[in-house]
Design a protein around this motif. Structure first.
Motif, mmCIF file in Angstrom:
data_model
loop_
_atom_site.group_PDB
_atom_site.id
_atom_site.type_symbol
_atom_site.label_atom_id
_atom_site.label_comp_id
_atom_site.label_asym_id
_atom_site.label_seq_id
_atom_site.Cartn_x
_atom_site.Cartn_y
_atom_site.Cartn_z
ATOM 1 N N TRP A 90 -0.427 14.962 -2.594
ATOM 2 C CA TRP A 90 0.031 13.605 -1.648
ATOM 3 C C TRP A 90 -0.423 12.668 -2.320
ATOM 4 O O TRP A 90 0.382 11.963 -1.665
ATOM 5 C CB TRP A 90 -0.587 14.092 -0.525
ATOM 6 N N TYR A 91 -1.283 11.836 -2.369
ATOM 7 C CA TYR A 91 -1.706 10.645 -2.833
ATOM 8 C C TYR A 91 -0.889 9.857 -3.954
ATOM 9 O O TYR A 91 -0.421 9.386 -4.235
ATOM 10 C CB TYR A 91 -3.462 10.835 -3.304
ATOM 11 N N THR A 92 -1.388 11.016 -4.883
ATOM 12 C CA THR A 92 0.477 11.083 -6.312
ATOM 13 C C THR A 92 1.265 11.166 -5.477
ATOM 14 O O THR A 92 2.501 9.234 -5.727
ATOM 15 C CB THR A 92 0.287 12.123 -7.365
ATOM 16 N N GLN A 93 2.150 11.454 -4.979
ATOM 17 C CA GLN A 93 3.108 10.778 -4.850
ATOM 18 C C GLN A 93 3.662 10.191 -3.627
ATOM 19 O O GLN A 93 4.869 9.221 -3.321
ATOM 20 C CB GLN A 93 3.918 12.680 -3.671
ATOM 21 N N LEU A 94 2.139 9.291 -3.364
ATOM 22 C CA LEU A 94 2.863 8.144 -2.208
ATOM 23 C C LEU A 94 2.558 7.107 -2.580
ATOM 24 O O LEU A 94 3.311 6.420 -2.777
ATOM 25 C CB LEU A 94 1.206 8.412 -0.772
ATOM 26 N N PHE A 95 1.371 7.407 -3.958
ATOM 27 C CA PHE A 95 2.093 6.076 -5.134
ATOM 28 C C PHE A 95 2.905 5.885 -5.548
ATOM 29 O O PHE A 95 3.526 4.654 -5.719
ATOM 30 C CB PHE A 95 0.330 6.090 -5.494
ATOM 31 N N GLU A 96 3.951 6.514 -5.552
ATOM 32 C CA GLU A 96 4.517 6.727 -5.969
ATOM 33 C C GLU A 96 6.153 6.525 -5.512
ATOM 34 O O GLU A 96 6.544 5.772 -5.387
ATOM 35 C CB GLU A 96 5.546 8.364 -6.940
ATOM 36 N N PHE A 97 5.843 6.588 -3.948
ATOM 37 C CA PHE A 97 6.636 6.031 -2.962
ATOM 38 C C PHE A 97 6.816 4.364 -2.159
ATOM 39 O O PHE A 97 7.917 3.673 -1.958
ATOM 40 C CB PHE A 97 6.240 7.681 -2.140
ATOM 41 N N CYS A 98 5.455 4.059 -2.034
ATOM 42 C CA CYS A 98 5.530 2.988 -2.182
ATOM 43 C C CYS A 98 4.024 1.974 -2.777
ATOM 44 O O CYS A 98 2.535 2.237 -2.406
ATOM 45 C CB CYS A 98 5.616 2.303 -0.932
ATOM 46 N N PRO A 99 3.719 2.024 -4.105
ATOM 47 C CA PRO A 99 2.915 1.675 -5.392
ATOM 48 C C PRO A 99 3.188 0.479 -4.528
ATOM 49 O O PRO A 99 1.101 -0.474 -4.613
ATOM 50 C CB PRO A 99 3.234 1.901 -6.064
ATOM 51 N N ASP A 100 3.223 -0.554 -3.681
ATOM 52 C CA ASP A 100 2.287 -1.704 -3.690
ATOM 53 C C ASP A 100 1.790 -2.135 -2.524
ATOM 54 O O ASP A 100 1.403 -3.348 -1.902
ATOM 55 C CB ASP A 100 3.079 -2.814 -3.613
ATOM 56 N N GLU A 101 2.550 -1.745 -1.182
ATOM 57 C CA GLU A 101 2.088 -1.554 0.247
ATOM 58 C C GLU A 101 1.093 -1.181 0.958
ATOM 59 O O GLU A 101 1.033 -1.190 1.735
ATOM 60 C CB GLU A 101 3.874 -1.115 0.503
ATOM 61 N N LEU A 102 -0.182 -0.778 0.210
ATOM 62 C CA LEU A 102 -0.762 0.131 0.334
ATOM 63 C C LEU A 102 -2.217 -0.552 0.972
ATOM 64 O O LEU A 102 -2.376 -1.754 -0.363
ATOM 65 C CB LEU A 102 -1.216 1.414 -0.983
ATOM 66 N N TYR A 107 -6.374 3.403 -2.590
ATOM 67 C CA TYR A 107 -6.755 3.628 -4.199
ATOM 68 C C TYR A 107 -7.642 3.986 -4.073
ATOM 69 O O TYR A 107 -8.564 4.736 -5.251
ATOM 70 C CB TYR A 107 -6.856 2.179 -4.524
ATOM 71 N N TYR A 108 -9.049 4.181 -3.498
ATOM 72 C CA TYR A 108 -10.238 4.764 -3.339
ATOM 73 C C TYR A 108 -10.046 6.030 -2.733
ATOM 74 O O TYR A 108 -11.200 7.065 -4.237
ATOM 75 C CB TYR A 108 -11.413 3.811 -2.218
ATOM 76 N N ARG A 109 -9.470 6.921 -1.855
ATOM 77 C CA ARG A 109 -8.797 8.193 -2.052
ATOM 78 C C ARG A 109 -8.796 8.199 -3.323
ATOM 79 O O ARG A 109 -8.875 9.705 -3.144
ATOM 80 C CB ARG A 109 -8.469 8.104 -0.337
ATOM 81 N N TYR A 110 -7.667 8.221 -3.426
ATOM 82 C CA TYR A 110 -6.730 8.122 -4.273
ATOM 83 C C TYR A 110 -7.845 8.495 -5.581
ATOM 84 O O TYR A 110 -7.776 9.547 -6.090
ATOM 85 C CB TYR A 110 -5.806 7.271 -4.859
ATOM 86 N N ALA A 111 -8.638 7.310 -6.027
ATOM 87 C CA ALA A 111 -9.082 7.674 -6.957
ATOM 88 C C ALA A 111 -10.410 8.868 -6.530
ATOM 89 O O ALA A 111 -10.800 10.268 -8.293
ATOM 90 C CB ALA A 111 -10.647 6.205 -7.308
#
Length: 135
Positions: A90-102, A107-111
């Motif tokens: 789900w974090y992968t899809q979140l970063f594809e959906f809006c990568p610059d506005e987070l 970034y930490y949770r995704y890592a």
């Protein structure tokens, strides 16, 4: 006359057997206020009224309808439930959906979720982005 008396007694007994039962009342000795005990039927009704929002969000997301709020909610829920493989998805899809506005915390949770599934190179990249954005 005996016949009417017997009918009256039979009628009275049949009506009294269908009377409503009185709820048990518990008293608190400190305040002496009566508190009725909850009925079992009420407890059953409340357990069935819970809606599993995250599972509904996941079904909607899998059908292709995406919003940033739904992706964040599902990914965060899976992350804190320690289902890091699903969180990474789900974090992968979140970063594809809006990568610059987070926010940087994403970034930490995704890592962390990427580390758990063995994608260490991408996890290190996200961790460096976390370090640069948190300042």
């Amino acid at each position: 006359m005996k016949k009417y008396a017997l009918l009256f007694i039979a009628f009275f007994l049949s009506v009294s057997s269908f009377a409503q039962k009185n709820n048990k009342v518990q008293t608190n000795k400190k305040t002496e206020k009566a508190k009725p005990t909850p009925l079992k039927e009420e407890a059953v009704v409340t357990t069935f009224t819970k809606i599993k929002i995250i599972e509904n969000y996941e079904r909607v997301l899998e059908k292709g309808y995406k919003t940033e709020a739904m992706l964040k909610a599902v990914a965060d829920y899976r992350f804190f439930a320690e289902d890091l493989a699903a969180a990474a998805k789900w974090y992968t899809q979140l970063f594809e959906f809006c990568p610059d506005e987070l926010e940087p915390v994403y970034y930490y949770r995704y890592a962390e979720s990427l580390k758990s599934i063995g994608q260490t190179e991408k996890a290190e990249e996200m961790m460096t982005l976390f370090q640069s954005k948190k300042v």
